[in-house]
Design an enzyme around this catalytic site. Structure first.
Site, PDB file in Angstrom:
ATOM      1  N   LYS A 163      -7.216  68.118   3.835  1.00 37.27           N
ATOM      2  CA  LYS A 163      -6.561  67.796   2.563  1.00 37.27           C
ATOM      3  C   LYS A 163      -5.583  68.919   2.242  1.00 37.27           C
ATOM      4  O   LYS A 163      -5.943  70.104   2.325  1.00 37.27           O
ATOM      5  CB  LYS A 163      -7.605  67.675   1.453  1.00 37.27           C
ATOM      6  CG  LYS A 163      -8.573  66.506   1.642  1.00 37.27           C
ATOM      7  CD  LYS A 163      -7.919  65.169   1.367  1.00 37.27           C
ATOM      8  CE  LYS A 163      -8.943  64.053   1.275  1.00 37.27           C
ATOM      9  NZ  LYS A 163      -8.317  62.740   1.061  1.00 37.27           N
ATOM     10  N   LYS A 262      -7.899  50.397   4.310  1.00 36.81           N
ATOM     11  CA  LYS A 262      -9.245  50.484   3.729  1.00 36.81           C
ATOM     12  C   LYS A 262      -9.579  49.110   3.188  1.00 36.81           C
ATOM     13  O   LYS A 262      -8.797  48.543   2.393  1.00 36.81           O
ATOM     14  CB  LYS A 262      -9.291  51.490   2.572  1.00 36.81           C
ATOM     15  CG  LYS A 262      -9.140  52.941   2.997  1.00 36.81           C
ATOM     16  CD  LYS A 262      -9.351  53.876   1.819  1.00 36.81           C
ATOM     17  CE  LYS A 262      -9.020  55.299   2.240  1.00 36.81           C
ATOM     18  NZ  LYS A 262      -9.050  56.239   1.111  1.00 36.81           N
TER      19      LYS A 262
HETATM   20  O1  OSB Z   1      -7.479  59.636   0.556  1.00 42.23           O
HETATM   21  O2  OSB Z   1      -8.401  58.966   2.329  1.00 42.23           O
HETATM   22  C1  OSB Z   1      -8.493  59.350   1.173  1.00 42.23           C
HETATM   23  C2  OSB Z   1     -12.147  59.905   0.319  1.00 42.23           C
HETATM   24  C3  OSB Z   1     -12.204  59.348  -0.928  1.00 42.23           C
HETATM   25  C4  OSB Z   1     -11.077  58.839  -1.504  1.00 42.23           C
HETATM   26  C5  OSB Z   1      -9.864  58.876  -0.813  1.00 42.23           C
HETATM   27  C6  OSB Z   1      -9.795  59.424   0.459  1.00 42.23           C
HETATM   28  C7  OSB Z   1     -10.954  59.963   1.027  1.00 42.23           C
HETATM   29  C8  OSB Z   1     -10.918  60.602   2.351  1.00 42.23           C
HETATM   30  C9  OSB Z   1     -11.918  60.417   3.410  1.00 42.23           C
HETATM   31  O3  OSB Z   1     -10.018  61.338   2.650  1.00 42.23           O
HETATM   32  C10 OSB Z   1     -13.246  59.929   3.197  1.00 42.23           C
HETATM   33  C11 OSB Z   1     -14.246  59.682   4.256  1.00 42.23           C
HETATM   34  O4  OSB Z   1     -14.270  60.293   5.314  1.00 42.23           O
HETATM   35  O5  OSB Z   1     -15.072  58.832   3.943  1.00 42.23           O
HETATM   36 MG    MG Z   2      -5.936  59.225   1.963  1.00 36.82          MG
END
Ligand code: OSB
Ligand code: MG
Length: 370
Positions: A163, A262
């Site tokens: 991130k 997603k």
């Molecule tokens: O932006 O992909 C995203 C988790 C929660 C909400 C948004 C994101 C994420 C993650 C990965 O980056 C989550 C995971 O590995 O389950």
């Molecule tokens: Mg993302």
């Protein structure tokens, strides 16, 4: 699909360690498990992946419960369906609320596959027997990130996502690249930048990232197209793509070169598959995003990622990435960097009823008179 009852389980589980982004921390995960039982006594499961607060998208656990209870479940009771795709069409009369829709729709897919003694993967056109797995490092400390990357690589993950935001990008990535010059790395900004930061974003071309995910506005496709012309690193869109039409427009505009799909964000498996099919035809790689989910959504993700266009390892980690104990049996595990696509009908995992009971907050049951 003769439905006898729908049960909603609201659950809550602490994460092993906090998941940090510039938008805040997730320490405890609340979620909704949907169980749909048909007249033959078979049950299908889905998961509502909205968070407790609307930091990622506008939906929350409470808005999903409202939509399910007052709108979507009554709609399904009033209009019996033959196939899960019919539910997608039925729900299109309701604007957005995609995670609430997906919670029901995915449970219908599981039930439909089970009633045809077929795996969910095969039912939606999956071709893979194993899927490549990636993992997300979400921390605000470089030292912790390096430590976690080392551990995840030992566990066999094939690709690491970190991130980033304007306070944690160039020097953070420099340090990671110094330790791991050849590692497949991608960076997710969750909309932390604007075009005013264009020089910071251009500079990230130095790191040979697989992609940068959602650098600009959460609902933007215009400025991302401008940005993509200025940077080498492929842009991947996440938050901006909530429908097939969003994906089509983003590809036509050149707003991204890769799409994160997603199931919850786009309103179900049918819409996810439509986006996949379109991208496959256009040569746009896709990968399966994650929502810090419990095992049921994880299982739906595994089925989705078995489609042929999912050529990049997704955010589909082991159950143990987040949980002391998951709600499915067996748990999702990694072997040699891949996860097996299960061979049992439907999602292919059993529900760990004991665990479910232990983390249960509330339960509601709707009995159908179809
Ligand atoms: O932006 O992909 C995203 C988790 C929660 C909400 C948004 C994101 C994420 C993650 C990965 O980056 C989550 C995971 O590995 O389950
Ligand atoms: Mg993302």
């Amino acid at each position: 699909m003769k439905i006898d009852s729908i049960e909603l389980f609201v659950i809550q589980m602490p994460l092993k360690s906090p998941f940090l982004t510039h938008l805040g921390a997730v320490k405890v995960r609340e979620g909704i498990i949907v169980k749909i039982t048909n007249k033959d006594g078979l049950s299908g499961f889905g998961e509502g992946v909205a968070f407790s607060t609307p930091w990622y998208t506008e939906e929350t656990v409470a808005t999903c419960l409202h939509m399910l209870t007052d709108i979507l479940i009554p709609l399904l009771e009033k209009h019996p369906i033959k196939h899960p795709e019919d539910a997608s069409h039925l729900f299109s009369s309701v604007r957005r609320n995609n995670m609430a829709k997906a919670a029901l729709e995915t449970a219908l897919w599981d039930l439909y596959s089970k009633s045809h003694s077929e795996t969910l993967s095969k039912m939606i056109g999956g071709t893979r027997t194993v899927i490549a797995s990636g993992v997300v490092v979400a921390t605000d400390s470089t030292a912790k990130a390096l430590q976690q990357i080392e551990q995840y690589l030992m566990e066999g993950y094939q690709r690491i996502k970190v991130k980033i935001n304007p306070n944690q990008d160039y020097s953070f990535l420099t340090e990671i690249r110094r330790h791991y010059p050849d590692l497949p790395i991608m960076a997710d900004a969750n909309s932390a930048y604007t075009l005013k930061n264009i020089d910071r974003l251009k500079a990230l071309d130095d790191f040979n990232l697989l992609m940068i995910e959602q650098p600009l506005g959460h609902d933007d496709i215009i400025e991302h197209a401008l940005l993509q012309k200025e940077i080498q690193t492929p842009i991947c869109l996440d938050e901006s793509i909530v429908s097939f039409d969003d994906a089509r427009k983003a590809v036509e505009f050149g707003s991204c070169k890769i799409i994160n799909i997603k199931v919850g964000r786009v309103g179900g498996l049918y819409e996810a598959k439509r986006i996949h099919d379109y991208c496959f035809e256009k040569g746009i790689p896709v990968w399966c995003g994650g929502m810090i989910e419990f095992g049921i959504s994880r299982a739906h993700n595994i089925a989705l990622a078995s489609l042929p266009g999912f050529t990049i390892p997704g955010d589909i980690s082991e159950s143990s990435r987040f949980w002391e104990e998951d709600i499915i049996s067996p748990e999702v595990t990694l072997e040699n960097g891949v996860i097996d696509v299960p061979l049992n009908p439907g999602i292919g995992y059993e529900i760990n009823e004991k665990r479910l009971q232990k983390i249960l907050l509330t339960k509601r049951t709707y009995t159908f008179t179809q």
